[in-house]
Motif scaffolding. Structure first.
Motif, PDB file in Angstrom:
ATOM      1  N   VAL A 120     -80.078  22.879  18.188  1.00 13.78           N
ATOM      2  CA  VAL A 120     -80.388  22.844  19.567  1.00 13.78           C
ATOM      3  C   VAL A 120     -79.529  23.820  20.700  1.00 13.78           C
ATOM      4  O   VAL A 120     -79.967  24.334  21.427  1.00 13.78           O
ATOM      5  N   HIS A 121     -78.137  23.788  20.073  1.00 11.35           N
ATOM      6  CA  HIS A 121     -77.356  24.802  20.827  1.00 11.35           C
ATOM      7  C   HIS A 121     -77.735  26.189  20.737  1.00 11.35           C
ATOM      8  O   HIS A 121     -77.268  26.939  21.848  1.00 11.35           O
ATOM      9  N   ARG A 122     -78.412  26.584  19.641  1.00 13.68           N
ATOM     10  CA  ARG A 122     -78.695  27.994  19.291  1.00 13.68           C
ATOM     11  C   ARG A 122     -79.869  28.252  19.808  1.00 13.68           C
ATOM     12  O   ARG A 122     -80.113  29.428  20.412  1.00 13.68           O
ATOM     13  N   LEU A 123     -80.946  27.407  19.698  1.00 17.09           N
ATOM     14  CA  LEU A 123     -82.353  27.801  19.989  1.00 17.09           C
ATOM     15  C   LEU A 123     -82.847  27.114  21.252  1.00 17.09           C
ATOM     16  O   LEU A 123     -83.772  27.474  21.937  1.00 17.09           O
ATOM     17  N   GLY A 124     -82.261  26.030  21.608  1.00 13.23           N
ATOM     18  CA  GLY A 124     -82.847  25.003  22.791  1.00 13.23           C
ATOM     19  C   GLY A 124     -83.832  24.005  21.973  1.00 13.23           C
ATOM     20  O   GLY A 124     -83.943  23.912  20.900  1.00 13.23           O
ATOM     21  N   ARG A 168     -89.971  38.656  20.769  1.00 13.43           N
ATOM     22  CA  ARG A 168     -90.136  39.805  21.467  1.00 13.43           C
ATOM     23  C   ARG A 168     -88.882  40.289  22.165  1.00 13.43           C
ATOM     24  O   ARG A 168     -88.832  41.411  22.563  1.00 13.43           O
ATOM     25  N   ARG A 169     -87.863  39.404  22.363  1.00 16.86           N
ATOM     26  CA  ARG A 169     -86.751  39.884  23.114  1.00 16.86           C
ATOM     27  C   ARG A 169     -86.709  40.728  24.259  1.00 16.86           C
ATOM     28  O   ARG A 169     -86.389  41.553  24.527  1.00 16.86           O
ATOM     29  N   GLU A 170     -87.611  39.816  24.990  1.00 17.12           N
ATOM     30  CA  GLU A 170     -87.736  40.415  26.337  1.00 17.12           C
ATOM     31  C   GLU A 170     -86.871  40.259  27.410  1.00 17.12           C
ATOM     32  O   GLU A 170     -86.745  40.878  28.289  1.00 17.12           O
ATOM     33  N   SER A 171     -86.150  39.213  27.309  1.00 12.62           N
ATOM     34  CA  SER A 171     -85.174  38.707  28.092  1.00 12.62           C
ATOM     35  C   SER A 171     -83.695  38.920  27.426  1.00 12.62           C
ATOM     36  O   SER A 171     -83.730  38.747  26.248  1.00 12.62           O
ATOM     37  N   PRO A 172     -82.635  38.853  28.310  1.00 13.10           N
ATOM     38  CA  PRO A 172     -81.139  38.902  27.967  1.00 13.10           C
ATOM     39  C   PRO A 172     -80.901  37.558  27.229  1.00 13.10           C
ATOM     40  O   PRO A 172     -80.374  37.617  26.187  1.00 13.10           O
ATOM     41  N   GLU A 173     -81.880  36.467  27.781  1.00 10.69           N
ATOM     42  CA  GLU A 173     -81.714  35.109  27.036  1.00 10.69           C
ATOM     43  C   GLU A 173     -82.282  35.102  25.613  1.00 10.69           C
ATOM     44  O   GLU A 173     -81.651  34.530  24.731  1.00 10.69           O
ATOM     45  N   ASP A 174     -83.306  35.875  25.504  1.00  9.83           N
ATOM     46  CA  ASP A 174     -83.852  35.859  23.977  1.00  9.83           C
ATOM     47  C   ASP A 174     -83.039  36.805  23.289  1.00  9.83           C
ATOM     48  O   ASP A 174     -82.825  36.359  21.901  1.00  9.83           O
ATOM     49  N   GLN A 175     -82.421  37.656  23.780  1.00 14.83           N
ATOM     50  CA  GLN A 175     -81.512  38.730  22.983  1.00 14.83           C
ATOM     51  C   GLN A 175     -80.202  37.900  22.419  1.00 14.83           C
ATOM     52  O   GLN A 175     -79.983  38.010  21.535  1.00 14.83           O
ATOM     53  N   ALA A 176     -79.920  37.185  23.387  1.00 14.83           N
ATOM     54  CA  ALA A 176     -78.483  36.316  23.088  1.00 14.83           C
ATOM     55  C   ALA A 176     -78.998  35.451  21.938  1.00 14.83           C
ATOM     56  O   ALA A 176     -78.163  35.140  21.073  1.00 14.83           O
ATOM     57  N   GLU A 196     -79.218  37.053  18.740  1.00  9.68           N
ATOM     58  CA  GLU A 196     -77.899  37.434  18.501  1.00  9.68           C
ATOM     59  C   GLU A 196     -77.027  36.232  17.644  1.00  9.68           C
ATOM     60  O   GLU A 196     -76.335  36.298  16.722  1.00  9.68           O
ATOM     61  N   ARG A 197     -77.050  35.218  18.377  1.00 12.07           N
ATOM     62  CA  ARG A 197     -76.379  33.763  18.012  1.00 12.07           C
ATOM     63  C   ARG A 197     -77.145  33.441  16.669  1.00 12.07           C
ATOM     64  O   ARG A 197     -76.332  32.958  15.792  1.00 12.07           O
ATOM     65  N   LEU A 198     -78.437  33.441  16.494  1.00 13.74           N
ATOM     66  CA  LEU A 198     -78.953  32.924  15.317  1.00 13.74           C
ATOM     67  C   LEU A 198     -78.425  33.629  14.005  1.00 13.74           C
ATOM     68  O   LEU A 198     -78.256  33.168  12.955  1.00 13.74           O
ATOM     69  N   LYS A 199     -78.572  35.133  14.387  1.00 13.15           N
ATOM     70  CA  LYS A 199     -77.800  36.174  13.244  1.00 13.15           C
ATOM     71  C   LYS A 199     -76.487  35.817  12.936  1.00 13.15           C
ATOM     72  O   LYS A 199     -76.056  35.653  11.674  1.00 13.15           O
ATOM     73  N   THR A 200     -75.608  35.810  13.767  1.00 11.81           N
ATOM     74  CA  THR A 200     -74.115  35.807  13.709  1.00 11.81           C
ATOM     75  C   THR A 200     -73.796  34.545  13.462  1.00 11.81           C
ATOM     76  O   THR A 200     -72.765  34.343  12.434  1.00 11.81           O
ATOM     77  N   ASP A 201     -74.263  33.173  14.065  1.00 13.27           N
ATOM     78  CA  ASP A 201     -73.636  31.975  13.601  1.00 13.27           C
ATOM     79  C   ASP A 201     -74.488  31.264  12.329  1.00 13.27           C
ATOM     80  O   ASP A 201     -73.728  30.436  11.702  1.00 13.27           O
ATOM     81  N   LEU A 202     -75.771  31.742  12.309  1.00 13.55           N
ATOM     82  CA  LEU A 202     -76.522  30.823  11.265  1.00 13.55           C
ATOM     83  C   LEU A 202     -77.033  31.552  10.270  1.00 13.55           C
ATOM     84  O   LEU A 202     -77.532  31.122   9.202  1.00 13.55           O
ATOM     85  N   GLY A 203     -76.866  33.096  10.328  1.00 13.77           N
ATOM     86  CA  GLY A 203     -77.502  34.004   9.057  1.00 13.77           C
ATOM     87  C   GLY A 203     -78.813  33.991   9.102  1.00 13.77           C
ATOM     88  O   GLY A 203     -79.514  34.291   8.485  1.00 13.77           O
ATOM     89  N   LEU A 204     -79.485  33.451  10.448  1.00 15.19           N
ATOM     90  CA  LEU A 204     -81.096  33.571  10.365  1.00 15.19           C
ATOM     91  C   LEU A 204     -81.919  34.623  11.102  1.00 15.19           C
ATOM     92  O   LEU A 204     -80.988  35.143  12.116  1.00 15.19           O
ATOM     93  N   GLU A 205     -82.460  35.499  10.486  1.00 14.30           N
ATOM     94  CA  GLU A 205     -83.204  36.428  11.123  1.00 14.30           C
ATOM     95  C   GLU A 205     -84.385  36.001  11.807  1.00 14.30           C
ATOM     96  O   GLU A 205     -85.446  35.293  11.339  1.00 14.30           O
ATOM     97  N   ILE A 206     -84.588  36.361  13.222  1.00 13.28           N
ATOM     98  CA  ILE A 206     -85.372  35.693  13.898  1.00 13.28           C
ATOM     99  C   ILE A 206     -87.212  36.180  13.461  1.00 13.28           C
ATOM    100  O   ILE A 206     -87.993  35.252  13.431  1.00 13.28           O
TER     101      ILE A 206
END
Length: 193
Positions: A129-133, A143-151, A154-164
């Motif tokens: 919930v903290h990483r995705l909402g 789609r990474r259209e907003s800075p929030e989506d890009q963040a 990035e958090r999913l990749k760096t914190d959890l090793g998940l590729e969107i």
């Protein structure tokens, strides 16, 4: 460095360390075994069995030696992080590591055998919930259209090793999945493997 510095003795040293690690394992001295396994990973980083055994001890043996649910969870999480962040870095094509990761999510966090399984499920859901909402739209995030989506990506990749993009594929193939649930992550890692 260890490969070059030790040359031909590296194999002999690794064999000796494996014997010591097995003795510690048999005697239930998991913390000592953990430090020896760390040395073995330095000597043989592309040998998947050492990563699997070291993480297994963290997830199943050391965690159960503790009474505090939070401390137990930290050992379970450390075992997952070891495989995901270190083991896969040196062995990205090793299906056994992916299988092991999937089994931790399915059995240790998602299962009911550990008396602290409710705590693990809640801790994992809170992490997601903290990483995705609360109710993420993976297609929009991908789609990474907003800075929030890009963040988030990035958090999913760096914190959890998940590729969107891989999450979205898994979600479309097997879902819709609730990514707060450990079973979704078991499917993710099994599919990648």
């Amino acid at each position: 460095f260890t490969t070059i510095a030790m040359g031909g003795f590296r194999g002999l040293i690794a064999n000796y360390l494996w014997i010591r690690a097995a003795n510690h394992q048999e005697n239930g001295r998991y913390f000592e075994m953990l430090s020896i396994a760390g040395w073995i990973t330095k000597l043989q980083p592309t040998f998947a069995a050492v990563w699997n055994q070291q993480s297994w001890n963290m997830v199943y043996n050391i965690s159960t030696q503790l009474q505090d649910p939070h401390e137990r969870w930290l050992w379970v999480l450390s075992g997952i992080e070891l495989l995901r962040d270190e083991g896969l870095r040196y062995n990205p094509q090793e299906p056994e590591i992916y299988r092991e990761l999937a089994s931790y999510f399915l059995d240790k966090i998602g299962g009911t055998l550990d008396q602290q399984h409710y705590y693990y499920k809640e801790a994992w859901a809170t992490t997601l919930v903290h990483r995705l909402g609360r109710d993420p739209d993976l297609a929009q995030i991908a789609r990474r259209e907003s800075p929030e989506d890009q963040a988030i990506v990035e958090r999913l990749k760096t914190d959890l090793g998940l590729e969107i993009d891989a999450m979205l594929e898994v979600d479309q193939r097997y879902g819709p999945l609730d990514w707060r649930m450990p079973e979704s992550h078991a499917i993710y890692w099994a599919d990648l493997g």
